[in-house]
Design a protein around this motif. Structure first.
Motif, mmCIF file in Angstrom:
data_model
loop_
_atom_site.group_PDB
_atom_site.id
_atom_site.type_symbol
_atom_site.label_atom_id
_atom_site.label_comp_id
_atom_site.label_asym_id
_atom_site.label_seq_id
_atom_site.Cartn_x
_atom_site.Cartn_y
_atom_site.Cartn_z
ATOM 1 N N ASN A 223 -8.481 10.377 -6.961
ATOM 2 C CA ASN A 223 -9.354 11.402 -7.528
ATOM 3 C C ASN A 223 -8.715 12.083 -8.732
ATOM 4 O OD1 ASN A 223 -11.495 13.109 -7.925
ATOM 5 N ND2 ASN A 223 -11.153 14.318 -6.093
ATOM 6 N N LEU A 224 -7.403 12.095 -8.777
ATOM 7 C CA LEU A 224 -6.693 12.666 -9.919
ATOM 8 C C LEU A 224 -6.490 11.642 -11.037
ATOM 9 C CD1 LEU A 224 -3.998 14.759 -7.998
ATOM 10 C CD2 LEU A 224 -6.113 15.581 -9.066
ATOM 11 N N GLY A 225 -7.077 10.456 -10.886
ATOM 12 C CA GLY A 225 -7.014 9.429 -11.921
ATOM 13 C C GLY A 225 -5.812 8.518 -11.824
ATOM 14 N N ILE A 226 -5.153 8.485 -10.669
ATOM 15 C CA ILE A 226 -3.952 7.666 -10.511
ATOM 16 C C ILE A 226 -4.229 6.584 -9.475
ATOM 17 C CG2 ILE A 226 -1.539 7.656 -9.814
ATOM 18 C CD1 ILE A 226 -1.433 10.611 -10.700
ATOM 19 N N SER A 227 -4.262 5.351 -9.926
ATOM 20 C CA SER A 227 -4.437 4.220 -9.022
ATOM 21 C C SER A 227 -3.076 3.876 -8.422
ATOM 22 C CB SER A 227 -4.998 3.028 -9.808
ATOM 23 O OG SER A 227 -5.183 1.939 -8.957
ATOM 24 N N CYS A 228 -3.016 3.789 -7.096
ATOM 25 C CA CYS A 228 -1.719 3.583 -6.441
ATOM 26 C C CYS A 228 -1.898 2.933 -5.078
ATOM 27 C CB CYS A 228 -1.000 4.925 -6.276
ATOM 28 S SG CYS A 228 -1.853 6.068 -5.175
ATOM 29 N N SER A 229 -0.773 2.559 -4.496
ATOM 30 C CA SER A 229 -0.742 2.134 -3.098
ATOM 31 C C SER A 229 0.224 3.067 -2.378
ATOM 32 C CB SER A 229 -0.288 0.680 -2.970
ATOM 33 O OG SER A 229 1.043 0.548 -3.405
ATOM 34 N N VAL A 230 -0.041 3.310 -1.093
ATOM 35 C CA VAL A 230 0.785 4.231 -0.320
ATOM 36 C C VAL A 230 1.146 3.565 1.002
ATOM 37 C CG1 VAL A 230 0.933 6.513 0.750
ATOM 38 C CG2 VAL A 230 -0.410 6.217 -1.331
ATOM 39 N N THR A 231 2.427 3.587 1.323
ATOM 40 C CA THR A 231 2.898 3.086 2.617
ATOM 41 C C THR A 231 3.726 4.186 3.279
ATOM 42 O OG1 THR A 231 4.857 2.102 1.590
ATOM 43 C CG2 THR A 231 2.953 0.658 1.912
ATOM 44 N N ALA A 232 3.942 4.037 4.577
ATOM 45 C CA ALA A 232 4.703 5.053 5.313
ATOM 46 C C ALA A 232 5.844 4.414 6.080
ATOM 47 C CB ALA A 232 3.780 5.789 6.275
ATOM 48 N N ASP A 233 6.912 5.192 6.238
ATOM 49 C CA ASP A 233 8.058 4.760 7.029
ATOM 50 C C ASP A 233 8.359 5.842 8.054
ATOM 51 O OD1 ASP A 233 10.434 3.522 7.938
ATOM 52 O OD2 ASP A 233 11.602 4.759 6.547
ATOM 53 N N MET A 234 8.403 5.454 9.327
ATOM 54 C CA MET A 234 8.651 6.428 10.395
ATOM 55 C C MET A 234 9.870 6.045 11.216
ATOM 56 S SD MET A 234 5.903 5.527 13.251
ATOM 57 C CE MET A 234 6.055 3.955 14.083
ATOM 58 N N SER A 235 10.892 5.567 10.566
ATOM 59 C CA SER A 235 12.064 5.075 11.286
ATOM 60 C C SER A 235 12.865 6.173 11.975
ATOM 61 C CB SER A 235 12.959 4.275 10.350
ATOM 62 O OG SER A 235 13.328 5.053 9.244
ATOM 63 N N ASN A 236 12.640 7.430 11.627
ATOM 64 C CA ASN A 236 13.412 8.529 12.215
ATOM 65 C C ASN A 236 12.463 9.660 12.633
ATOM 66 O OD1 ASN A 236 15.602 10.032 13.007
ATOM 67 N ND2 ASN A 236 16.127 10.712 10.948
ATOM 68 N N LEU A 237 11.760 9.460 13.751
ATOM 69 C CA LEU A 237 10.769 10.444 14.204
ATOM 70 C C LEU A 237 11.391 11.804 14.433
ATOM 71 C CD1 LEU A 237 8.702 8.327 16.736
ATOM 72 C CD2 LEU A 237 8.040 9.010 14.460
ATOM 73 N N PRO A 238 10.725 12.908 14.133
ATOM 74 C CA PRO A 238 9.392 13.027 13.572
ATOM 75 C C PRO A 238 9.360 13.024 12.047
ATOM 76 C CG PRO A 238 10.150 15.203 14.172
ATOM 77 C CD PRO A 238 11.251 14.234 14.524
ATOM 78 N N ALA A 239 10.464 12.653 11.408
ATOM 79 C CA ALA A 239 10.470 12.551 9.952
ATOM 80 C C ALA A 239 9.618 11.363 9.519
ATOM 81 C CB ALA A 239 11.894 12.385 9.431
ATOM 82 N N CYS A 240 9.041 11.486 8.345
ATOM 83 C CA CYS A 240 8.190 10.431 7.820
ATOM 84 C C CYS A 240 8.307 10.416 6.301
ATOM 85 C CB CYS A 240 6.746 10.704 8.240
ATOM 86 S SG CYS A 240 5.612 9.430 7.711
ATOM 87 N N SER A 241 8.388 9.221 5.747
ATOM 88 C CA SER A 241 8.449 9.065 4.299
ATOM 89 C C SER A 241 7.212 8.293 3.842
ATOM 90 C CB SER A 241 9.692 8.294 3.883
ATOM 91 O OG SER A 241 10.842 9.009 4.234
ATOM 92 N N PHE A 242 6.585 8.788 2.798
ATOM 93 C CA PHE A 242 5.439 8.111 2.202
ATOM 94 C C PHE A 242 5.867 7.576 0.843
ATOM 95 C CE2 PHE A 242 3.777 11.349 5.032
ATOM 96 C CZ PHE A 242 2.875 10.621 5.800
ATOM 97 N N VAL A 243 5.723 6.283 0.647
ATOM 98 C CA VAL A 243 6.114 5.654 -0.602
ATOM 99 C C VAL A 243 4.861 5.403 -1.433
ATOM 100 C CG1 VAL A 243 7.263 3.675 -1.665
ATOM 101 C CG2 VAL A 243 8.089 4.560 0.529
ATOM 102 N N VAL A 244 4.806 6.032 -2.604
ATOM 103 C CA VAL A 244 3.663 5.913 -3.502
ATOM 104 C C VAL A 244 4.085 5.017 -4.660
ATOM 105 C CG1 VAL A 244 2.080 7.159 -5.018
ATOM 106 C CG2 VAL A 244 2.865 8.227 -2.887
ATOM 107 N N ARG A 245 3.353 3.933 -4.860
ATOM 108 C CA ARG A 245 3.620 3.026 -5.977
ATOM 109 C C ARG A 245 2.428 3.074 -6.929
ATOM 110 N NH1 ARG A 245 5.956 0.556 -1.617
ATOM 111 N NH2 ARG A 245 8.152 0.072 -1.863
ATOM 112 N N ILE A 246 2.670 3.563 -8.133
ATOM 113 C CA ILE A 246 1.626 3.680 -9.141
ATOM 114 C C ILE A 246 1.310 2.288 -9.680
ATOM 115 C CG2 ILE A 246 0.939 4.768 -11.304
ATOM 116 C CD1 ILE A 246 1.555 6.826 -9.137
ATOM 117 N N LYS A 247 0.011 1.958 -9.740
ATOM 118 C CA LYS A 247 -0.403 0.677 -10.306
ATOM 119 C C LYS A 247 -0.619 0.859 -11.800
ATOM 120 C CE LYS A 247 -2.669 -0.755 -6.059
ATOM 121 N NZ LYS A 247 -3.950 -1.055 -5.407
#
Length: 175
Positions: A150-174
């Motif tokens: 919606n902000l005009g940025i085409s991307c893909s987003v993945t998540a990593d939950m290897s250390n609960l309850p911490a979570c990392s979201f990886v945003v890759r701009i296309k």
């Protein structure tokens, strides 16, 4: 004053949505369940961003939009900012939440992880819990992707939950 919904209600709806798609609608096809959960998150993120940026000027670059997601948008959703933002300055951003609210009540039983492979029922339960937890993360990935789209940025987003309850979201701009 804006309308608000109790956090426990939102938590319950998200958990039930994941359970319905994983256990009912698409029980035999987890990849379809994941896509559907992410698509619902996309719609939510897209609409929320519309609401939260109504009186703001457009963002001038990707970093500014990502900072908005980390500070203002995340604060509206989870009553806290993202704990850490990293970037490689080439279109990849890592948003880290050290205590992601939707994972704070999730636990994988350590006794299940250490069981012998011969005890298939326990192993299946552990795999099922891990799969449900990972399915839970498709929704916030969709929210982030919808907001950035919606902000005009085409991307893909993945998540990593290897250390609960911490979570990392990886945003890759296309590009």
């Amino acid at each position: 004053m804006g309308r608000e919904v109790a956090e426990s209600c939102v938590d319950g709806v998200v958990m039930e949505m994941v359970a319905a798609y994983c256990g009912g609608f698409y029980a035999a096809k987890p990849e379809l369940a994941a896509r559907r959960i992410e698509a619902i998150g996309f719609q939510v993120g897209h609409q929320l961003t519309e609401r939260y940026t109504m009186e703001r000027p457009r963002f001038s670059d990707h970093l500014e939009a990502i900072k908005f997601i980390c500070k203002d948008f995340w604060s509206e959703l989870f009553k806290k900012q993202i704990d850490n933002l990293k970037t490689n300055h080439r279109g990849t951003f890592v948003l880290q939440d050290n205590r992601f609210r939707w994972l704070t009540r999730v636990s994988v039983d350590p006794s299940v992880e250490s069981m012998d492979a011969t005890e298939s029922d326990s192993t299946t339960l552990g795999d099922s819990a891990a799969q449900t937890t990972s399915m839970l993360l498709y929704f916030p990935c969709g929210i982030i992707r919808g907001a950035l789209t919606n902000l005009g940025i085409s991307c893909s987003v993945t998540a990593d939950m290897s250390n609960l309850p911490a979570c990392s979201f990886v945003v890759r701009i296309k590009t």
